[in-house]
Design an enzyme around this catalytic site. Structure first.
Site, PDB file in Angstrom:
ATOM      1  N   SER A  26       0.179  -0.982  -0.150  1.00  0.00           N
ATOM      2  CA  SER A  26       0.584   0.234  -0.162  1.00  0.00           C
ATOM      3  C   SER A  26       0.777   1.053  -0.269  1.00  0.00           C
ATOM      4  CB  SER A  26      -0.902  -0.180   1.250  1.00  0.00           C
ATOM      5  OG  SER A  26      -1.548   1.089   1.714  1.00  0.00           O
ATOM      6  N   TYR A  63      -2.893   5.843  -4.436  1.00  0.00           N
ATOM      7  CA  TYR A  63      -3.937   6.589  -3.830  1.00  0.00           C
ATOM      8  C   TYR A  63      -2.696   8.003  -4.708  1.00  0.00           C
ATOM      9  CZ  TYR A  63      -6.132   3.824  -0.433  1.00  0.00           C
ATOM     10  OH  TYR A  63      -6.772   2.724   0.598  1.00  0.00           O
ATOM     11  N   THR A 116      -5.665   2.582  -6.745  1.00  0.00           N
ATOM     12  CA  THR A 116      -7.193   2.719  -5.776  1.00  0.00           C
ATOM     13  C   THR A 116      -8.020   3.696  -5.988  1.00  0.00           C
ATOM     14  OG1 THR A 116      -6.053   0.651  -4.466  1.00  0.00           O
ATOM     15  CG2 THR A 116      -8.232   1.924  -3.397  1.00  0.00           C
ATOM     16  N   LYS A 150      -7.967  -0.605  -8.905  1.00  0.00           N
ATOM     17  CA  LYS A 150      -9.055  -0.969  -8.281  1.00  0.00           C
ATOM     18  C   LYS A 150     -10.325  -0.378  -7.562  1.00  0.00           C
ATOM     19  CE  LYS A 150      -7.608  -3.272  -3.760  1.00  0.00           C
ATOM     20  NZ  LYS A 150      -8.029  -2.490  -2.627  1.00  0.00           N
ATOM     21  N   HIS A 184     -13.655  -2.290  -1.394  1.00  0.00           N
ATOM     22  CA  HIS A 184     -12.514  -2.106   0.005  1.00  0.00           C
ATOM     23  C   HIS A 184     -13.145  -2.625   1.203  1.00  0.00           C
ATOM     24  CE1 HIS A 184      -9.457   1.114  -0.109  1.00  0.00           C
ATOM     25  NE2 HIS A 184      -8.930   0.774   1.609  1.00  0.00           N
TER      26      HIS A 184
HETATM   27  C1  LIG Z   1      -6.612  -3.370   7.403  1.00  0.00           C
HETATM   28  C2  LIG Z   1      -7.120  -3.109   5.913  1.00  0.00           C
HETATM   29  C3  LIG Z   1      -6.024  -1.638   5.556  1.00  0.00           C
HETATM   30  C4  LIG Z   1      -6.363  -1.510   4.145  1.00  0.00           C
HETATM   31  N1  LIG Z   1      -5.980  -0.243   3.637  1.00  0.00           N
HETATM   32  C5  LIG Z   1      -5.731  -0.130   1.896  1.00  0.00           C
HETATM   33  C6  LIG Z   1      -4.615  -0.088   1.413  1.00  0.00           C
HETATM   34  O1  LIG Z   1      -4.073   0.991   2.219  1.00  0.00           O
HETATM   35  N2  LIG Z   1      -4.818   0.475   0.061  1.00  0.00           N
HETATM   36  C7  LIG Z   1      -5.999  -0.391  -0.669  1.00  0.00           C
HETATM   37  O2  LIG Z   1      -5.921  -0.248  -1.878  1.00  0.00           O
HETATM   38  N3  LIG Z   1      -6.902  -1.183  -0.165  1.00  0.00           N
HETATM   39  C8  LIG Z   1      -6.656  -1.474   1.088  1.00  0.00           C
HETATM   40  N4  LIG Z   1      -7.854  -2.478   1.940  1.00  0.00           N
HETATM   41  C9  LIG Z   1      -8.366  -3.185   1.524  1.00  0.00           C
HETATM   42  C10 LIG Z   1      -7.929  -4.484   1.516  1.00  0.00           C
HETATM   43  O3  LIG Z   1      -6.740  -4.062  -0.639  1.00  0.00           O
HETATM   44  C11 LIG Z   1      -8.960  -5.064   0.011  1.00  0.00           C
HETATM   45  O4  LIG Z   1      -9.969  -4.252  -0.771  1.00  0.00           O
HETATM   46  C12 LIG Z   1     -10.113  -5.456   1.260  1.00  0.00           C
HETATM   47  O5  LIG Z   1      -9.465  -6.046   2.518  1.00  0.00           O
HETATM   48  C13 LIG Z   1     -10.844  -6.950   0.431  1.00  0.00           C
HETATM   49  O6  LIG Z   1     -11.470  -7.280   1.009  1.00  0.00           O
HETATM   50  P1  LIG Z   1     -11.598  -8.383   1.776  1.00  0.00           P
HETATM   51  O7  LIG Z   1     -10.984  -8.120   4.015  1.00  0.00           O
HETATM   52  O8  LIG Z   1     -12.762  -8.869   2.614  1.00  0.00           O
HETATM   53  O9  LIG Z   1     -11.154  -9.404   1.917  1.00  0.00           O
HETATM   54  C14 LIG Z   1      -7.233  -3.094   3.733  1.00  0.00           C
HETATM   55  C15 LIG Z   1      -8.475  -3.071   3.976  1.00  0.00           C
HETATM   56  C16 LIG Z   1      -7.730  -3.291   5.258  1.00  0.00           C
HETATM   57  C17 LIG Z   1      -8.329  -4.008   5.680  1.00  0.00           C
HETATM   58  O1  LIG Z   2      -7.449   1.429   6.386  1.00  0.00           O
HETATM   59  C1  LIG Z   2      -8.275   0.872   4.930  1.00  0.00           C
HETATM   60  O2  LIG Z   2      -8.955   0.681   4.233  1.00  0.00           O
HETATM   61  C2  LIG Z   2      -6.784   2.504   3.852  1.00  0.00           C
HETATM   62  O3  LIG Z   2      -7.212   2.073   3.005  1.00  0.00           O
HETATM   63  C3  LIG Z   2      -6.494   3.310   4.452  1.00  0.00           C
HETATM   64  C4  LIG Z   2      -5.247   3.770   5.401  1.00  0.00           C
HETATM   65  C5  LIG Z   2      -4.236   4.024   5.587  1.00  0.00           C
HETATM   66  C6  LIG Z   2      -4.855   4.946   6.426  1.00  0.00           C
HETATM   67  C7  LIG Z   2      -6.390   5.653   5.826  1.00  0.00           C
HETATM   68  C8  LIG Z   2      -7.702   4.783   4.971  1.00  0.00           C
END
Ligand SMILES: Cc1cc2nc3c(=O)[nH]c(=O)nc-3n(C[C@H](O)[C@H](O)[C@H](O)COP(=O)(O)O)c2cc1C
Ligand SMILES: O=C(O)C(=O)c1ccccc1
Length: 374
Positions: free
Chosen positions: A87, A110, A136, A228, A252
């Protein structure tokens, strides 16, 4: 608060639980007396063969979950030969992540209000060796995660009374946390203070980022690109038109728009809109090997998981991520054998043959009226 950050979603978490329910309402109709003695779960994406049809989605702040953070994820994914994503808001630098483990790595971005910063990160990611860029776009503003509001969750963590009480109740996590180097967004040069994720995102990310900007952004990237956070067929079509190589059908993990559609339910219409040639990666709600098969039958070429590996990371670092991958793999192989599918390649060539039915749609009827095997 760390568990809630991983486990939680937006508002009433209707979409988050709906992502999982979407899988549960499908039923396979298994076939018998087919040779399933040698199973091949491999797939091909961007011209490369991968041993398993699932990836690890990019997630922020992994060192808060376990001190080894993103490096543990990259190592475990590398051992299994599967794709892992970093990320933009990772707690490990672009360079350190790329150097960890041997597996294929994708960089997620992002888009910052400061476009120069975005461009700089892409240059660094390219120089470090990332091949694929994931953009994303389902976070023009931050979703409202009420568990995080209640906990006063921030990266880096705030140190107030509420957080201290929680930390005392998790002594092992706290000792690890205190012994590790400061946890922050490792790819931002300005040292952010402990503000809520919502304030951080709403202050820094660019809600004016549009289709033309996306086309411009990927023109600076020479490898493959993934958009995404798409659930509408018209958006998927437009993404292909402006040059994206693949679509990650995702909400997400239910962390952004509550009441949003489950990606699995959105998938068939997206597949119809973009045709058979565009790789579709299904993400959000994948918890079991049978979910992976369901997504592939419904139109995906691969799936991607977030929480499924994060629970493993939080529980056991690299070994925990490796165990999560192993569980998904074991379940996938067993489900393939029981369904009567020897290879994912065969399944993808003729998805329509694998009668899948929703519980509302009466499985037995679907099985009897669907196309028959030769
Ligand atoms: C703790 C956490 C942090 C995440 N941070 C990001 C991120 O920084 N960038 C992003 O594109 N998606 C982020 N996501 C979304 C994941 O990439 C993904 O789309 C999502 O977890 C899929 O759903 P699932 O947890 O049900 O498998 C995050 C998800 C979680 C659970
Ligand atoms: O938590 C998230 O899903 C995410 O993508 C994120 C990560 C860091 C800061 C803010 C949002």
């Amino acid at each position: 608060m760390v568990f809630d950050y991983i486990d939680g979603g937006a508002e009433d978490e209707v979409t988050m639980s709906g992502n999982v329910d979407a899988f549960v309402k499908h039923r396979f109709v298994h076939r018998v007396l087919r040779d399933v003695s040698a199973l091949d779960p491999s797939i091909e994406i961007f011209g490369q063969r991968r041993p398993l049809p699932f990836f690890l989605s990019p997630t922020a702040g992994n060192r808060l979950f376990h001190t080894d953070g993103e490096v543990a994820v990259a190592h475990a994914a590398g051992e299994a030969g599967i794709v892992s994503g970093l990320s933009t808001l990772g707690s490990t630098s672009i360079e350190d992540f790329c150097a960890a483990g041997t597996g294929p790595k994708w960089f997620q971005t992002y888009v910052w209000k400061d476009r120069e910063l975005t461009r700089e990160m892409l240059l660094r990611a390219k120089a470090a060796g990332f091949e694929t860029l994931v953009v994303t776009v389902d976070m023009p503003v931050h979703g409202s995660r009420e568990r995080d509001h209640r906990n006063g969750f921030a990266i880096p963590p705030k140190i107030g009374l509420k957080q201290t009480i929680q930390a005392l109740r998790a002594p092992r996590w706290t000792l690890d946390y205190l012994a590790s180097s400061p946890i922050r967004y490792a790819n931002l040069s300005q040292n952010t203070s402990a503000i809520s994720l919502a304030d951080f995102v709403n202050d820094q990310l660019d809600p004016a980022f549009c289709w033309d900007d996306a086309a411009e952004l990927i023109s600076h990237w020479s490898g493959s690109t993934v958009l995404k956070g798409v659930v509408h067929p018209d958006d998927a079509k437009r993404a292909v038109e402006i040059g994206f190589d693949a679509i990650q059908v995702s909400n997400h993990g239910g962390r952004q728009l509550d009441r949003d559609v489950a990606p699995l339910d959105a998938l068939p219409a997206i597949r119809k809109a973009v045709g058979e040639q565009v790789p579709l990666i299904l993400d959000s709600g994948v918890r079991r090997g049978s979910d992976i098969l369901t997504a592939l039958i419904c139109g995906a070429d691969a799936v991607s998981c977030g929480r499924a590996y994060l629970y493993g990371l939080a529980a056991g670092g690299e070994a925990g991520v490796a165990r999560s991958i192993e569980i998904l793999k074991d379940e996938l192989l067993r489900s393939m054998a029981l369904l009567g599918v020897a290879s994912i390649r065969e399944l993808l060539l003729e998805r329509g043959r694998w009668n899948i039915s929703t519980t509302e749609n009466l499985a037995v009827h679907a099985a009897m009226s669907g196309p028959q095997f030769r």
